[in-house]
Write a protein that holds these residues in place. Sequence first.
Motif, PDB file in Angstrom:
ATOM      1  N   SER A   1      39.490  11.572  -1.946  1.00 12.55           N
ATOM      2  CA  SER A   1      38.241  11.611  -1.196  1.00 12.55           C
ATOM      3  C   SER A   1      37.937  10.231  -0.652  1.00 12.55           C
ATOM      4  O   SER A   1      38.585   9.252  -1.023  1.00 12.55           O
ATOM      5  N   ARG A   2      36.950  10.139   0.208  1.00 11.42           N
ATOM      6  CA  ARG A   2      36.596   8.839   0.764  1.00 11.42           C
ATOM      7  C   ARG A   2      36.014   7.918  -0.296  1.00 11.42           C
ATOM      8  O   ARG A   2      35.893   6.707  -0.079  1.00 11.42           O
ATOM      9  N   PHE A   3      35.657   8.473  -1.469  1.00 12.90           N
ATOM     10  CA  PHE A   3      35.124   7.661  -2.565  1.00 12.90           C
ATOM     11  C   PHE A   3      36.214   7.190  -3.517  1.00 12.90           C
ATOM     12  O   PHE A   3      35.962   6.329  -4.364  1.00 12.90           O
ATOM     13  N   GLY A   4      37.424   7.782  -3.430  1.00 12.99           N
ATOM     14  CA  GLY A   4      38.499   7.418  -4.332  1.00 12.99           C
ATOM     15  C   GLY A   4      38.977   8.608  -5.145  1.00 12.99           C
ATOM     16  O   GLY A   4      38.707   9.764  -4.806  1.00 12.99           O
ATOM     17  N   LYS A   5      39.675   8.323  -6.260  1.00 15.79           N
ATOM     18  CA  LYS A   5      40.196   9.376  -7.131  1.00 15.79           C
ATOM     19  C   LYS A   5      39.237   9.725  -8.268  1.00 15.79           C
ATOM     20  O   LYS A   5      38.959  10.887  -8.547  1.00 15.79           O
ATOM     21  N   SER A   6      38.765   8.704  -8.956  1.00 19.40           N
ATOM     22  CA  SER A   6      37.938   8.908 -10.150  1.00 19.40           C
ATOM     23  C   SER A   6      36.447   8.836  -9.853  1.00 19.40           C
ATOM     24  O   SER A   6      35.649   9.569 -10.457  1.00 19.40           O
ATOM     25  N   ARG A   7      36.069   7.967  -8.938  1.00 17.80           N
ATOM     26  CA  ARG A   7      34.650   7.717  -8.667  1.00 17.80           C
ATOM     27  C   ARG A   7      33.841   8.976  -8.334  1.00 17.80           C
ATOM     28  O   ARG A   7      32.730   9.142  -8.851  1.00 17.80           O
ATOM     29  N   PRO A   8      34.341   9.894  -7.480  1.00 16.73           N
ATOM     30  CA  PRO A   8      33.503  11.054  -7.120  1.00 16.73           C
ATOM     31  C   PRO A   8      33.135  11.957  -8.288  1.00 16.73           C
ATOM     32  O   PRO A   8      32.131  12.666  -8.232  1.00 16.73           O
ATOM     33  N   TRP A   9      33.920  11.901  -9.363  1.00 21.61           N
ATOM     34  CA  TRP A   9      33.634  12.763 -10.517  1.00 21.61           C
ATOM     35  C   TRP A   9      32.305  12.409 -11.183  1.00 21.61           C
ATOM     36  O   TRP A   9      31.652  13.276 -11.767  1.00 21.61           O
ATOM     37  N   PHE A  10      31.898  11.151 -11.073  1.00 24.95           N
ATOM     38  CA  PHE A  10      30.613  10.757 -11.651  1.00 24.95           C
ATOM     39  C   PHE A  10      29.453  11.398 -10.882  1.00 24.95           C
ATOM     40  O   PHE A  10      28.428  11.736 -11.464  1.00 24.95           O
TER      41      PHE A  10
ATOM     42  N   ILE B   1      34.725  15.876 -20.844  1.00 26.10           N
ATOM     43  CA  ILE B   1      36.073  15.447 -20.478  1.00 26.10           C
ATOM     44  C   ILE B   1      36.141  15.093 -19.000  1.00 26.10           C
ATOM     45  O   ILE B   1      36.815  14.134 -18.602  1.00 26.10           O
ATOM     46  N   THR B   2      35.422  15.861 -18.160  1.00 21.10           N
ATOM     47  CA  THR B   2      35.448  15.593 -16.722  1.00 21.10           C
ATOM     48  C   THR B   2      34.759  14.277 -16.384  1.00 21.10           C
ATOM     49  O   THR B   2      34.893  13.781 -15.264  1.00 21.10           O
ATOM     50  N   LEU B   3      34.029  13.713 -17.349  1.00 24.30           N
ATOM     51  CA  LEU B   3      33.438  12.379 -17.179  1.00 24.30           C
ATOM     52  C   LEU B   3      34.260  11.303 -17.895  1.00 24.30           C
ATOM     53  O   LEU B   3      34.539  10.246 -17.334  1.00 24.30           O
ATOM     54  N   SER B   4      34.646  11.581 -19.135  1.00 26.65           N
ATOM     55  CA  SER B   4      35.345  10.558 -19.915  1.00 26.65           C
ATOM     56  C   SER B   4      36.718  10.245 -19.347  1.00 26.65           C
ATOM     57  O   SER B   4      37.180   9.093 -19.432  1.00 26.65           O
ATOM     58  N   THR B   5      37.378  11.237 -18.759  1.00 25.99           N
ATOM     59  CA  THR B   5      38.693  10.994 -18.163  1.00 25.99           C
ATOM     60  C   THR B   5      38.625  10.011 -17.000  1.00 25.99           C
ATOM     61  O   THR B   5      39.344   9.010 -16.991  1.00 25.99           O
ATOM     62  N   PRO B   6      37.772  10.233 -15.996  1.00 26.90           N
ATOM     63  CA  PRO B   6      37.693   9.237 -14.914  1.00 26.90           C
ATOM     64  C   PRO B   6      37.126   7.891 -15.352  1.00 26.90           C
ATOM     65  O   PRO B   6      37.422   6.873 -14.725  1.00 26.90           O
TER      66      PRO B   6
END
Length: 453
Positions: free
Chosen positions: A81-90, A131-136
């Motif tokens: 995404s335009r935000f990156g790989k991990s950042r948008p998950w937050f 997990i969807t938060l701790s992983t990124p």
Amino acid sequence: MNTQKKEVSTNTLPFHRKVTYGFTDMAGNILFCIIGSYMLYFFTNVYGLSITTAGTILLLGRFVDAFGAPFIGILVDHTHSRFGKSRPWFLWMALPYSVVIWLLFTTPNLSGNSKIIYAGVMYLLADFIYITLSTPITAVLPNITSDSNERMSANSIRLVLGNVGNWLAVTFVIPLAALLGNGNDKKGWSMAVGMYAIIAFVLLIIAFLDMREKNIFQEKVISIKDSFKSTKGNWPWVIIVLSNVIFWTSYATRNAALPYYFQYNMGNQHLTSIFNGFSIIQVIGMASVPFIAKYLRKWGTTVLMLGITIIGQLMMGIAGTNVNFALIGWCIVCIGSGSALTMFFAMIGDTVDFGEWKTGIRANGFLTAIGASFCIQMGQGIGPFITSVIMNIFGFDAANKTQTKHSMQGITFSFIWVPIIICAISLAIMLFYRKWENNEHIVKSDLEKRHLV
């Protein structure tokens, strides 16, 4: 000269960004540590489940989510995404995370199987969303800077703030629930956790807005097959995973038994909040980790801190009902365990580099999901289950306001001696990490050359 300036600028993180990165862990801990420290206690003494049923729910929930962690890691690796790989998950998971954990501690008027199903489903959802938060949170670290020292610094700040979140949660949730509930424990817990949920949501949004991902060298999508291939020959990663999951089992076993130990063995439930309040002292160890690691290196620092944890546990066992001496032991335990988990989080980022060097595949999400989220989930599931089994064998019954001498021996065994045994195993495994850390400079140098090509 210009190239050097550009490299320094890319790898150096501004302090405010290290702090907002720390907000991710602070938000995660301010809710998840309530689950880790009080879920078994809440299920038995507030919600009204038997110790066996509660322990089984915790074990099954964490097992399901633990094995889901690698697939969340794969999703992170496949995120573009335009935000990156991990950042948008937050951004995506801030609201679901806050709401679901509030619902977990908001108990409807149910009975029988419906009561058990509600508890199980909400617990499973809460763990999965975590997990969807701790992983990124862990996966993003290698991508915000490639400098190992900057990673160590950012990770230390993150874990200090994460510890602040843990301290706010485990110290004040019981007295806050009592105050807001005014005699109604179910109402009090719902309102107290609801307040924490709002704080967590705000922290995650702030972290998302300030975060930037830079060091994403691999443009092609990583296949699931390649994600698993990234573990081939990655022995430092294997060592970290084994030692970390065992460490979290020890940590969770102790935390699950803690409220029972002070309520029944020490005869003072308020000591739970007091002792948890002193857990903030572990920030001393967390903050000092980068400095100690310069002398003892990462493997030596981890072994030292695990040893300090064991010493603190032994002191609490010797203390018996002597509150002051037990508190000294508890502070030593907190410094040791808090610093040890700091090292595990820092080293898992280095194993991502090793995996790329060994296989040519940089699977940040997959490797860190197993090295962090999987280990936490497995440990936090196995630990409370061990506590529940031991307490059940020794005859614990939540319906009794006082426990038998035999029952209290089971609580003591779960709180003091089982964590010592498990932690010693984790320490022994970490001794093997030294060999791989000696070659770290070769890995870094080779990767820098590859990235310049």
